[in-house]
Design a protein around this motif. Sequence first.
Motif, mmCIF file in Angstrom:
data_model
loop_
_atom_site.group_PDB
_atom_site.id
_atom_site.type_symbol
_atom_site.label_atom_id
_atom_site.label_comp_id
_atom_site.label_asym_id
_atom_site.label_seq_id
_atom_site.Cartn_x
_atom_site.Cartn_y
_atom_site.Cartn_z
ATOM 1 N N SER A 1 0.866 -1.191 0.000
ATOM 2 C CA SER A 1 0.000 0.000 0.000
ATOM 3 C C SER A 1 0.894 1.230 0.000
ATOM 4 N N GLY A 2 0.274 2.380 -0.224
ATOM 5 C CA GLY A 2 1.029 3.629 -0.146
ATOM 6 C C GLY A 2 1.564 3.852 1.256
ATOM 7 N N MET A 3 0.741 3.536 2.278
ATOM 8 C CA MET A 3 1.197 3.748 3.655
ATOM 9 C C MET A 3 2.373 2.843 3.985
ATOM 10 N N SER A 4 2.351 1.595 3.503
ATOM 11 C CA SER A 4 3.484 0.723 3.824
ATOM 12 C C SER A 4 4.735 1.171 3.063
ATOM 13 N N VAL B 1 9.511 12.816 -1.692
ATOM 14 C CA VAL B 1 8.342 13.523 -2.231
ATOM 15 C C VAL B 1 7.261 12.505 -2.608
ATOM 16 N N ASP B 2 6.066 12.712 -2.053
ATOM 17 C CA ASP B 2 4.904 11.892 -2.394
ATOM 18 C C ASP B 2 4.335 12.445 -3.715
ATOM 19 N N ASN B 3 4.457 11.652 -4.774
ATOM 20 C CA ASN B 3 4.059 12.096 -6.124
ATOM 21 C C ASN B 3 2.751 11.455 -6.577
ATOM 22 N N HIS C 1 4.812 6.615 -3.782
ATOM 23 C CA HIS C 1 3.494 6.605 -4.398
ATOM 24 C C HIS C 1 2.517 5.775 -3.595
ATOM 25 N N SER C 2 1.283 6.235 -3.560
ATOM 26 C CA SER C 2 0.197 5.309 -3.336
ATOM 27 C C SER C 2 -0.202 4.871 -4.735
ATOM 28 N N ALA C 3 0.211 3.669 -5.118
ATOM 29 C CA ALA C 3 -0.108 3.152 -6.459
ATOM 30 C C ALA C 3 -1.578 2.763 -6.559
ATOM 31 N N THR C 4 -2.242 2.755 -5.391
ATOM 32 C CA THR C 4 -3.682 2.524 -5.298
ATOM 33 C C THR C 4 -4.452 3.530 -6.152
ATOM 34 N N LYS C 5 -3.864 4.686 -6.333
ATOM 35 C CA LYS C 5 -4.571 5.786 -6.972
ATOM 36 C C LYS C 5 -4.383 5.709 -8.490
ATOM 37 N N TYR C 6 -3.620 6.647 -9.081
ATOM 38 C CA TYR C 6 -3.598 6.721 -10.550
ATOM 39 C C TYR C 6 -2.789 5.613 -11.204
HETATM 40 C C1 LIG Z 1 -3.900 7.348 -0.565
HETATM 41 C C2 LIG Z 1 -2.657 8.082 -0.280
HETATM 42 C C3 LIG Z 1 -1.652 7.533 0.500
HETATM 43 C C4 LIG Z 1 -1.807 6.182 1.160
HETATM 44 O O1 LIG Z 1 -1.912 5.180 0.224
HETATM 45 P P1 LIG Z 1 -2.688 3.782 0.491
HETATM 46 O O2 LIG Z 1 -2.424 3.060 -0.778
HETATM 47 O O3 LIG Z 1 -4.108 4.102 0.752
HETATM 48 O O4 LIG Z 1 -2.020 3.164 1.658
HETATM 49 C C5 LIG Z 1 -0.487 8.251 0.675
HETATM 50 N N1 LIG Z 1 -0.318 9.462 0.123
HETATM 51 C C6 LIG Z 1 -1.282 10.034 -0.631
HETATM 52 C C7 LIG Z 1 -1.041 11.376 -1.205
HETATM 53 C C8 LIG Z 1 -2.479 9.365 -0.852
HETATM 54 O O5 LIG Z 1 -3.442 9.939 -1.589
#
Ligand SMILES: *Cc1c(COP(=O)(O)O)cnc(C)c1O
Length: 405
Positions: free
Chosen positions: A94-97, A191-193, A213-218
């Motif tokens: 996940s992005g958090m991990s 940097v969180d991109n 990255h949270s690859a969960t997103k885009y």
């Molecule tokens: C969602 C998000 C996270 C966390 O990602 P998960 O995949 O939900 O763990 C971290 N940073 C940003 C900017 C996010 O939008």
Amino acid sequence: MDDLTPKEALDFSELGFDTAAVRAGTLRTEYNEHAEALFLTSSFCFKSAAEAAERFANSEDFFTYSRFTNPTVTMLQDRLAALEGGEACIVTSSGMSAILSIVMSALNAGDHLVSSRSIFGSSLNLFATIFSRFGITTTFVDPNDLDAWRKAVQPNTRLFFLESPSNPLTEVSDIRAIGEIARQVNALYVVDNCFCTPALQRPLEFGADVVVHSATKYIDGQGRVLGGAIVGKRDFVMGKVFPFVRTAGPTLSAFNAWLMLRGLETLSIRMERQSANALKIAQWLETRPCIKRVWYPKLRSHPQHEIAMRQQKLGGALVAFELEGDTPEAQRANAWRVIDQTRLCSITGNLGDTRTTITHPASTTHARVTPEARAAAGVTEGVIRLSVGLEDPQDICDDLARGTA
Ligand SMILES: *Cc1c(COP(=O)(O)O)cnc(C)c1O
């Protein structure tokens, strides 16, 4: 990796972004399959005890066990490294991990980090409430106050953390300027991109050491699976992060990696279209009387419009807007009314989907953040976050028109 051959013996750093997005990192088995194969296996067999011993000793270079390495996961890592312009990448569950893994790899008890206060709610909580229990302290700063970054530095500061644009108000910060301060004090600059993705912004080119990255997103882009990614120099990513992930186990599953490889193929096209749709919707929202303000980096009214024009190719797909209201309660009622009168937008906390999602951050994604921190970040009860998808933008405007009349 021994029995698998790279599909193309090409240097993707010399080819275009869109070429890398569909081809970089692909490995082929002896069957020469065209599409990337999905390796659903927890472990890999060895020809002999001696081979097993050798491969375990060099788990970075061989496939032994899927907590360490897996061919489908490796393909995603190599493709993401190419897209961000980094030397190496490790993906996570996940992005958090991913953020957890960076801090656990780079810092020790007694170290200090400086973070923008305008970051994802769980990132804020991770720094403020979890790391503090292990002796890692954080100072949060206004990301656009360069003096605040300088003043926050202590003798034990080891890391700077920035998110740009930020969630949910699309606050944009000067990645290069903050990076210069990080360099002066020898801090690892992360940097969180997540919101721009490398299709619109490549922080390593602006001086970041590590992109997360949270690859969960885009990167997945279709709201299906969770994942994270860490891209940077080989020394840090393979020397520090890989041993942590291999041992602690926040590994990405091969199936999720395979879906994300599919997602990356359309990353550029999605980001372009979703950004164009977001701009149209943001411009329309600015004309609605009951809306106090709209945040979108490519609007001239955006507080950091100039910086955004300089470092982002497009505005991205997140739009935030604030409803009028004399009291926080009135603002919340107005925001909830807008949300409840939509029929098309999905009321959900996720973003980065091909379907437009609508969220009330103060009562959902940012509800666990203290009211003081929320106020400092500008997330009032009137704020609504829209993650614009691929629908016809006029349909989204019509959907929002009912509650904003
Ligand atoms: C969602 C998000 C996270 C966390 O990602 P998960 O995949 O939900 O763990 C971290 N940073 C940003 C900017 C996010 O939008």
